[in-house]
Design a protein around this motif. Sequence first.
Motif, PDB file in Angstrom:
ATOM      1  N   ASP A 136       3.625  -6.728   3.796  1.00 55.25           N
ATOM      2  CA  ASP A 136       4.049  -7.546   2.795  1.00 55.25           C
ATOM      3  C   ASP A 136       3.943  -8.681   3.063  1.00 55.25           C
ATOM      4  O   ASP A 136       3.001 -10.172   2.420  1.00 55.25           O
ATOM      5  CB  ASP A 136       5.442  -7.492   1.682  1.00 55.25           C
ATOM      6  CG  ASP A 136       5.217  -6.370   1.559  1.00 55.25           C
ATOM      7  OD1 ASP A 136       4.363  -6.662   0.378  1.00 55.25           O
ATOM      8  OD2 ASP A 136       6.331  -5.419   1.766  1.00 55.25           O
ATOM      9  N   HIS A 137       3.997  -9.225   4.607  1.00 56.82           N
ATOM     10  CA  HIS A 137       4.092 -11.043   4.963  1.00 56.82           C
ATOM     11  C   HIS A 137       3.678 -10.356   6.530  1.00 56.82           C
ATOM     12  O   HIS A 137       4.143  -9.984   6.902  1.00 56.82           O
ATOM     13  CB  HIS A 137       4.355 -11.648   4.439  1.00 56.82           C
ATOM     14  CG  HIS A 137       5.131 -13.234   5.081  1.00 56.82           C
ATOM     15  ND1 HIS A 137       4.248 -14.286   4.379  1.00 56.82           N
ATOM     16  CD2 HIS A 137       5.615 -13.378   6.174  1.00 56.82           C
ATOM     17  CE1 HIS A 137       4.688 -15.087   5.398  1.00 56.82           C
ATOM     18  NE2 HIS A 137       5.373 -14.818   5.960  1.00 56.82           N
ATOM     19  N   VAL A 149       7.715  -5.901   5.392  1.00 61.42           N
ATOM     20  CA  VAL A 149       7.392  -5.277   3.827  1.00 61.42           C
ATOM     21  C   VAL A 149       9.042  -5.360   3.378  1.00 61.42           C
ATOM     22  O   VAL A 149      10.336  -4.699   2.990  1.00 61.42           O
ATOM     23  CB  VAL A 149       7.743  -3.800   4.538  1.00 61.42           C
ATOM     24  CG1 VAL A 149       6.977  -2.742   4.117  1.00 61.42           C
ATOM     25  CG2 VAL A 149       6.562  -3.589   6.231  1.00 61.42           C
ATOM     26  N   GLU A 183       9.534  -1.126  -2.614  1.00 65.51           N
ATOM     27  CA  GLU A 183       8.032  -1.525  -3.896  1.00 65.51           C
ATOM     28  C   GLU A 183       8.656  -1.566  -5.180  1.00 65.51           C
ATOM     29  O   GLU A 183       7.379  -1.354  -5.841  1.00 65.51           O
ATOM     30  CB  GLU A 183       7.344   0.629  -3.699  1.00 65.51           C
ATOM     31  CG  GLU A 183       6.708   0.556  -1.788  1.00 65.51           C
ATOM     32  CD  GLU A 183       5.757   1.931  -1.855  1.00 65.51           C
ATOM     33  OE1 GLU A 183       6.049   2.955  -3.107  1.00 65.51           O
ATOM     34  OE2 GLU A 183       5.034   2.155  -0.993  1.00 65.51           O
TER      35      GLU A 183
END
Length: 368
Positions: A55-56, A73, A76
Amino acid sequence: MSALWKTVGWAGGVLGAAATGVAVGAAAHRKKVSQERRKTDDPLAGEPLGELRPDHESTVAADDGVPLSVEEVLPESGADPELTVVLVHGFALDRRCWHFQRRDLAKLEDPPVRQVLYDQRSHGRSGRSTAEGSTIEQLAHDLDAVIRAVVPDGPLVLVGHSMGGMTIMALAESRPELFADRVRGVALVGTAAGAVGGAGLSKSVLSRYNPVTLGVGRLAGIQPGFVEWARRRADKVTWGGIRLLAFGDRKVSPLLVDLMEKMINQTSVKVLTEFLETLGTHNRYRALAGLRHCEVLVISGDADRLTPFSHAERMAEEMPDGELVRAPGAGHMVMLEQPGLVTGHLIGLIRRSAVEQDGSRRRWWRRA
C-alpha cells in the motif's frame, strides 16, 4: 576452474542465519532438480510469489546513512489496524520470503493489523553497508530506525526469521524500554540465540572458521567480479543446494526454491562473507530476558539443517513464558514450506498480543 565454480556456488547458496554456502555435493541432485522443475501440476503455479504490491513504500535512513527500503500493508477490510506487525527477514534473503504471511495477515479481521516489511542493509532493495556495519548490533539499530520512522507509536508485534530473529534479540538487548512499553509480542522463527557457526563447527556452512568459506571470502574481496561470474555459472549446483539445505525432506514446490534462488542471487558473495563474524559471535541468551513483558512464539522445523530445532528448545529453556512450536518435517524456510502452520500460530500470537495484559496474569510455555 570447474572446482572453483562449485566452491563459489557452494558459497553463494547461503540463506537465513546460515552464512556462505551450498554443499558441493548438491551437484548430484541436478537430474532430480531438472525433473522437479518441469512439473506442471504444482499447486503454486498461479501464486504470484514475491510479487504482491504494498500500500505504501518508503526509504528510511539508518543512523549511518544506509538507505533501508520499507513497505507497508494495510488491512484489506479497510478497518483501522489495532497493532502493527513488523516482519524481519534473514540473511541472504529479502522481505519477499514472508509472501504467505504478508498475504494472509492482510486479510485478518480479528484483529485487523498493519504490516511493515523492510529489506535489511545489503539485502534486497536496501543500500549497501560497509563491512564494519555488517553486524547484528547494527541491524538492531536499523530495526529501531524503521520503527521510529514508520511506526512511531502504538503496540507492536515483531516477527523475525533466522538473522531477523537475532536482530530482534539484539534490539531487546539495546532497547529494553521499547519492549516494556510497546512490544506486545515477539515471534522467533527458525533462529538461534547463540552457538551458530562457532569454532567447534569448523565444517559447518555457518562457520567463520570453515577454510573453504574463508578462501571464497578472500577471493571475493580481491576479485568480486570473477567470483560473481563463477557463481552464475554454477547455478544448477546452487539451486540444488538451496533445495537441499533450505527445505526439509518433504516434497516442496520448485517454485519456492526458484524464489529462494532469486533472493540469494541478489546478495553478493562479498556481502555473505562480511556477515560471517557477527553470525559466528552471536550470543544473546541474556537478551531473552528482555522479552518477559511480551507474548512469545518460538517456531522451528525439526528438519532444519541450518539452525536445528535444538536451538528453539534451548531458547525455550531461557524464557519464562511463550509458545514453542515444532514444525514436523520442515526445514529452515519453515514459513515458506509450511505457511499454514506458521501463519496460524502467528495469528494466535497477534490475538494474544492485542489483549491488554496486567502484570498479575499467569503465563506458561505452550508446547505444540
